[in-house]
Design a protein around this motif. Structure first.
Motif, PDB file in Angstrom:
ATOM      1  N   MET B  94       0.885  -1.144   0.000  1.00  0.00           N
ATOM      2  CA  MET B  94       0.000   0.000   0.000  1.00  0.00           C
ATOM      3  C   MET B  94       0.929   1.201   0.000  1.00  0.00           C
ATOM      4  N   ILE B  95       0.707   2.120  -0.903  1.00  0.00           N
ATOM      5  CA  ILE B  95       1.616   3.259  -1.020  1.00  0.00           C
ATOM      6  C   ILE B  95       0.860   4.544  -0.755  1.00  0.00           C
ATOM      7  N   CYS B  96       1.307   5.293   0.226  1.00  0.00           N
ATOM      8  CA  CYS B  96       0.635   6.546   0.550  1.00  0.00           C
ATOM      9  C   CYS B  96       1.037   7.607  -0.463  1.00  0.00           C
ATOM     10  N   VAL B  97       0.065   8.145  -1.172  1.00  0.00           N
ATOM     11  CA  VAL B  97       0.368   9.133  -2.198  1.00  0.00           C
ATOM     12  C   VAL B  97       0.646  10.509  -1.598  1.00  0.00           C
ATOM     13  N   ILE B 103       3.385   0.579   3.037  1.00  0.00           N
ATOM     14  CA  ILE B 103       2.908  -0.354   4.052  1.00  0.00           C
ATOM     15  C   ILE B 103       2.768  -1.713   3.382  1.00  0.00           C
ATOM     16  N   GLU B 104       3.259  -2.737   4.025  1.00  0.00           N
ATOM     17  CA  GLU B 104       3.186  -4.054   3.404  1.00  0.00           C
ATOM     18  C   GLU B 104       1.919  -4.772   3.820  1.00  0.00           C
ATOM     19  N   PHE B 105       1.403  -5.584   2.943  1.00  0.00           N
ATOM     20  CA  PHE B 105       0.302  -6.460   3.341  1.00  0.00           C
ATOM     21  C   PHE B 105       0.470  -7.788   2.654  1.00  0.00           C
ATOM     22  N   HIS B 130       0.823  -5.906  -7.139  1.00  0.00           N
ATOM     23  CA  HIS B 130      -0.471  -5.547  -6.555  1.00  0.00           C
ATOM     24  C   HIS B 130      -0.218  -4.359  -5.635  1.00  0.00           C
ATOM     25  N   GLN B 131      -0.552  -3.185  -6.113  1.00  0.00           N
ATOM     26  CA  GLN B 131      -0.302  -1.967  -5.344  1.00  0.00           C
ATOM     27  C   GLN B 131      -1.600  -1.242  -5.043  1.00  0.00           C
ATOM     28  N   LEU B 132      -1.762  -0.850  -3.785  1.00  0.00           N
ATOM     29  CA  LEU B 132      -2.925  -0.049  -3.407  1.00  0.00           C
ATOM     30  C   LEU B 132      -2.394   1.355  -3.128  1.00  0.00           C
ATOM     31  N   ARG B 133      -2.886   2.319  -3.858  1.00  0.00           N
ATOM     32  CA  ARG B 133      -2.439   3.691  -3.637  1.00  0.00           C
ATOM     33  C   ARG B 133      -3.543   4.503  -2.969  1.00  0.00           C
ATOM     34  N   GLY B 134      -3.179   5.293  -1.986  1.00  0.00           N
ATOM     35  CA  GLY B 134      -4.178   6.084  -1.281  1.00  0.00           C
ATOM     36  C   GLY B 134      -3.522   6.846  -0.149  1.00  0.00           C
ATOM     37  N   HIS B 135      -4.258   7.100   0.923  1.00  0.00           N
ATOM     38  CA  HIS B 135      -3.714   7.884   2.023  1.00  0.00           C
ATOM     39  C   HIS B 135      -3.611   7.031   3.275  1.00  0.00           C
ATOM     40  N   CYS B 136      -2.451   7.047   3.882  1.00  0.00           N
ATOM     41  CA  CYS B 136      -2.239   6.252   5.084  1.00  0.00           C
ATOM     42  C   CYS B 136      -3.006   6.874   6.256  1.00  0.00           C
ATOM     43  N   ALA B 137      -3.100   6.125   7.336  1.00  0.00           N
ATOM     44  CA  ALA B 137      -3.869   6.572   8.498  1.00  0.00           C
ATOM     45  C   ALA B 137      -3.484   7.988   8.929  1.00  0.00           C
TER      46      ALA B 137
END
Lengths: 153, 153
Positions: B94-97, B103-105, B130-137
């Motif tokens: 998961m990559i925070c843009v 973040i690994e999953f 498999h990459q999820l891009r978005g905003h981390c917590a």
DNA sequence: GCCACAATTGAGAATGATTATCAATTTTGC
DNA sequence: GCAAAATTGATAATCATTCTCAATTGTGGC
């Protein structure tokens, strides 16, 4: 609403203009109906005598992606692929590393788990990429040479 | 066997040589223990007085990836990230843009379905992204400005 | 331990897809 | 139909990465 209409709406909403060039590009994409590169489109235009500057094409593709009418597939290397997303829903891709063919797949379970994973990590998902790279049925059958160890001829 | 040993074995198997520079690069990577870019490593070396040519670093990273000791994360744009894979198994990201954090999953069900999809399409899987891009917590909490509509200040 | 030979290194040039610049042209709301 | 704002095209710039090639460094066989 049709693709041209949706693009027009997107443009006016954002104080952008519907120009002859943009219309031509959208039409060309709708005619292709499949995966394509920016160069593919440029070649199509050149063949038809209509010349579009690369910069303009890239700019318009970016607008179409923003408008949700086109999806951009980032490749690990080389040119990005694009695909019309008009009247289609999300899917992911299997990419043949031998022949370059792109096969689409769609799996609700994966999407659901993905959403769960994000929820658990409090991650706000914006977009995702899920690409499977390997050899398509034809290429595996035709005995595509596997990655050859160094030094082998 | 430890990382250096595995690299040595990989090299000799492929008629390649274990040089001082390659050893230094592997050590540096093991010291970092996290995600890094080629530039990060170059900076580390420069700071320590030891200078490694970019070309050499890229070549060595490619060897380490081939040897399975390092994984390369292709980003949609900008530099690729690398991560040591020694003693770890596969995971996705998961990559925070907003802040760039990775973040690994890991999800066995997704991997299994993925394999099923390939089987059904007679696709021989070689690798996947498999990459999820978005905003981390943190970034969502701190009110990271969302993608702003054009024209807004 | 030495040698020949193949592999490696570093410096710098090259690549190549995409983006930025900017003057000339086209759209569009009024 | 006009003025203001957006777009276009030609061209240069970007920039991560790879290539080239001469000089250097490992290594298997003896």
């Amino acid at each position: 609403m049709n693709a041209a209409g949706r693009f027009a709406r997107y443009l006016s909403t954002n104080r952008l203009k519907m120009t002859r060039t943009r219309r031509a590009i959208l039409e060309e994409i709708l005619a292709i109906r499949g995966h394509f590169t920016a160069d593919d489109l440029l070649a199509h235009f050149r063949r038809r005598g209509r010349d579009v500057a690369p910069a303009t094409l890239y700019r318009t593709l970016a607008r179409l992606v923003e408008a949700g009418l086109v999806h951009r597939i980032d490749m690990a290397k080389g040119q990005a692929r694009y695909e019309p997303m008009f009247g289609r829903h999300h899917h992911d891709h299997m990419i043949c590393v031998s022949c370059g063919k792109i096969i689409e797949f769609e799996n609700r379970t994966i999407e659901r788990i993905q959403a769960d994973v994000c929820r658990r990590k409090r991650f706000t998902l914006v977009e995702h990429t899920h690409q499977l790279r390997g050899h398509c049925a034809q290429c595996s059958q035709n005995g595509t040479p596997a990655a050859r160890p160094r030094g082998a001829s």
